[in-house]
Structure formats: structure tokens, C-alpha cells
Design an enzyme around this catalytic site. Structure first.
Site, mmCIF file in Angstrom:
data_model
loop_
_atom_site.group_PDB
_atom_site.id
_atom_site.type_symbol
_atom_site.label_atom_id
_atom_site.label_comp_id
_atom_site.label_asym_id
_atom_site.label_seq_id
_atom_site.Cartn_x
_atom_site.Cartn_y
_atom_site.Cartn_z
ATOM 1 N N HIS A 145 -7.074 -5.616 10.415
ATOM 2 C CA HIS A 145 -6.839 -5.336 8.890
ATOM 3 C C HIS A 145 -5.610 -5.825 8.371
ATOM 4 O O HIS A 145 -4.668 -6.012 9.291
ATOM 5 C CB HIS A 145 -6.847 -3.505 8.781
ATOM 6 C CG HIS A 145 -5.822 -2.811 9.528
ATOM 7 N ND1 HIS A 145 -5.921 -1.601 9.733
ATOM 8 C CD2 HIS A 145 -4.575 -3.189 9.559
ATOM 9 C CE1 HIS A 145 -4.691 -1.081 10.241
ATOM 10 N NE2 HIS A 145 -3.674 -2.042 10.031
ATOM 11 N N ASP B 289 0.872 -1.373 -0.097
ATOM 12 C CA ASP B 289 -0.015 -0.012 -0.067
ATOM 13 C C ASP B 289 0.815 1.299 -0.107
ATOM 14 O O ASP B 289 2.191 1.248 0.306
ATOM 15 C CB ASP B 289 -0.879 -0.056 1.225
ATOM 16 C CG ASP B 289 -0.278 -0.499 2.462
ATOM 17 O OD1 ASP B 289 0.877 -0.229 2.700
ATOM 18 O OD2 ASP B 289 -1.134 -0.865 3.371
ATOM 19 N N GLU C 263 -9.661 -2.578 5.802
ATOM 20 C CA GLU C 263 -10.206 -2.206 6.917
ATOM 21 C C GLU C 263 -11.452 -3.196 7.211
ATOM 22 O O GLU C 263 -11.915 -3.547 6.227
ATOM 23 C CB GLU C 263 -10.674 -0.999 7.336
ATOM 24 C CG GLU C 263 -9.542 0.128 7.276
ATOM 25 C CD GLU C 263 -8.712 0.094 8.347
ATOM 26 O OE1 GLU C 263 -8.693 -0.600 9.355
ATOM 27 O OE2 GLU C 263 -7.683 0.880 8.308
ATOM 28 N N ASN D 51 -7.698 -3.995 14.777
ATOM 29 C CA ASN D 51 -8.878 -4.421 14.434
ATOM 30 C C ASN D 51 -8.968 -5.546 13.228
ATOM 31 O O ASN D 51 -10.073 -5.628 12.466
ATOM 32 C CB ASN D 51 -9.717 -3.204 13.797
ATOM 33 C CG ASN D 51 -8.963 -2.387 12.576
ATOM 34 O OD1 ASN D 51 -7.903 -3.138 12.097
ATOM 35 N ND2 ASN D 51 -9.329 -1.292 12.153
HETATM 36 P P1 PGA Z 1 2.303 -2.105 12.982
HETATM 37 O O1 PGA Z 1 1.007 -2.007 11.967
HETATM 38 O O2 PGA Z 1 3.201 -3.243 12.435
HETATM 39 O O3 PGA Z 1 2.765 -1.060 12.922
HETATM 40 O O4 PGA Z 1 1.726 -2.582 14.224
HETATM 41 C C1 PGA Z 1 0.568 -3.272 11.366
HETATM 42 C C2 PGA Z 1 -0.705 -3.086 10.617
HETATM 43 O O5 PGA Z 1 -1.609 -2.220 10.847
HETATM 44 O O6 PGA Z 1 -0.953 -3.870 9.747
#
Ligand code: PGA
Length: 242
Positions: free
Chosen positions: A137, A67, A142, A135
Site C-alpha cells: 500500500h 492521509d 490498499e 502489502n
Molecule cells: P511504516 O509504514 O513506515 O510505519 O512501516 C509505511 C506504510 O505503511 O506506508
């Protein structure tokens, strides 16, 4: 889904790096799917070490990232292109032309189509690295994202913008939209490793391992793929009943 429980974050990073390096040693023209965020940083450090200490070469490897923020120029300090350049690409012998990240500044509808074609023509991705959001995602998919989604534009939910605000001077500077590969795009990968570390991921890991496959928890769709390994540390595993 295979589950590997590690003692700590460092062990998660080592284990993930072993899988990535085994993939490259097996096929030096491998296509890797890469993620940004805090979780893969330890993995990237290990991969850099692998170039220096274990003679791993990325000369023929291609990478496809999940992304990019919409509206941020490639050179913006918080763009995911900059993140990848600083944490990995500048430190290994990869050819920058073989590294793919959505362009957050082009016409977004065209860019989504172009990027999905990249996934299909440069790919299929041999090994996809994923983190998991609190959550559930994956990428910027999301809760509620269609499990048949391909690369698309998303409006970032408030909690994701708040969580990412730590990298910007104020929340107002966090982009409101991003381009993300879709859930179906991610499932095209031949193999997936999902990394989770720390107590703040424990609830997400517990939910994932309930095996309740639902679009309201995007990571659960990974149960529909036949080659996924969850690499998790004890802190992130602590709510899973044995
Ligand atoms: P993080 O993010 O590795 O910074 O915890 C993971 C994500 O939100 O996909």
C-alpha cells in the site's frame, strides 16, 4: 525507477534528507508531499537538523500530507496532524497555515473534494515522500485500489489496523476508516521518493522490483511515473536477486 541501496536505515534517512533539502535550496517555495509512519521519522530528524546546522528554511514551503484517520480530532494524540506537529512542524520554521492534512472530522465526501483541490491549487507537489506497506500500500491505498483514484475514504483492512494498533491502547480504538489521497493524486507529483527499510519490507521491495504493474500491489503503479527513486536499505533489499 531509480534504485538507491543504502547500508542501513540511517543512510536511507540521510539520502532522503539530501534530496528534500536540494529541492528546497533549488526553490524555497517548494511544495512537499509528506507521509507518516515509522519510516520517515529518521528523515524528519535530519530535516530538523538541517534547519539548525545547514540553515535550511521552510518559511515559504508548503506541505501536503497523504492521509488522516477519519473521526480523530486534529488534537488527538494519534492523529496524523499530531504526528506531523510533534515530529516535524513544531521543530522547523514552517508556517502552520501552509501545512495541509485532511480533516478527519468534517463531512468526508466534501473533505475529499476539497483536499483534491488543495493538491491541484497549492500543488503540484514538487517532491512526494512515500513509505510502502508490507502489502504494497501507498498512503492508505490498499491492494485493489483503482489506479485512477483521487482523494477518497477507505475502510482500513484488518492487517493495517492491527499494525497501527501499537500506537493505541487497544485495537478497538484504531479508527476503521481514513481519508487518503488516491493513487492518481500521488502520481500528479513531479518527483517521488519511496523509502523502505528493514527485513519486514523485503518481500514488498522484491515484489515492487519485479516490475509487474498491478492494482493488487499499489506501489507497482509507481512504475507508470517517470521520476521515482526508491531509497532502500540492505535489509529491505535482501530478497532482490542481483
Ligand atoms: P511504516 O509504514 O513506515 O510505519 O512501516 C509505511 C506504510 O505503511 O506506508
Amino acid at each position: 525507477m531509480k534504485v538507491v541501496v543504502c547500508a542501513n536505515y540511517d543512510e536511507v534517512s540521510v539520502k532522503a534528507a539530501q534530496l528534500v533539502e536540494a529541492q528546497i535550496l533549488g526553490n524555497d517555495h517548494s511544495v512537499l508531499g509528506l507521509a507518516t509512519g515509522s519510516t520517515p521519522l529518521g528523515l524528519y530528524e535530519r530535516l530538523v537538523e538541517g534547519v539548525k546546522l545547514r540553515g535550511i528554511s521552510y518559511k515559504n514551503v508548503c506541505t501536503i500530507n497523504l492521509d488522516e484517520y477519519l473521526g480523530l480530532d486534529k488534537g488527538h494524540p494519534e492523529s496524523y496532524r499530531t504526528f506531523m506537529t510533534e515530529n516535524l512542524f513544531d521543530k522547523i520554521d514552517i508556517v502552520i497555515g501552509n501545512t495541509y492534512i485532511p480533516d478527519g472530522t468534517s463531512d468526508s465526501a466534501e473533505e475529499c473534494l476539497r483536499y483534491e483541490q488543495v493538491i491541484d491549487s497549492v500543488g503540484p507537489i514538487d517532491l512526494q515522500v512515500l513509505g510502502i506497506g508490507r502489502n504494497g500500500h501507498i498512503g492508505f491505498n490498499e491492494p485493489g485500489t483503482d489506479s485512477n483514484s483521487l482523494t477518497h475514504v477507505v475502510e482500513l483492512v484488518a492487517s493495517t489496523r492491527e499494525s497501527n494498533a501499537r500506537f493505541f491502547t487497544s485495537i478497538d480504538e484504531v479508527p476503521t476508516h481514513a481519508i487518503t489521497t488516491g493513487i492518481k493524486s500521488i502520481l500528479k507529483s513531479k518527483e517521488i521518493i519511496l523509502l523502505a527499510s528493514g527485513k519486514d519490507k523485503a518481500e514488498a521491495v522484491r515484489t515492487l522490483l519485479n516490475k509487474d504493474v498491478t492494482e493488487s500491489f499499489p506501489a507497482s503503479i509507481l512504475w507508470n511515473h517517470d521520476n521515482v527513486t526508491l531509497i532502500v536499505d540492505r535489509d529491505a533489499y535482501e530478497l532482490v536477486k542481483s
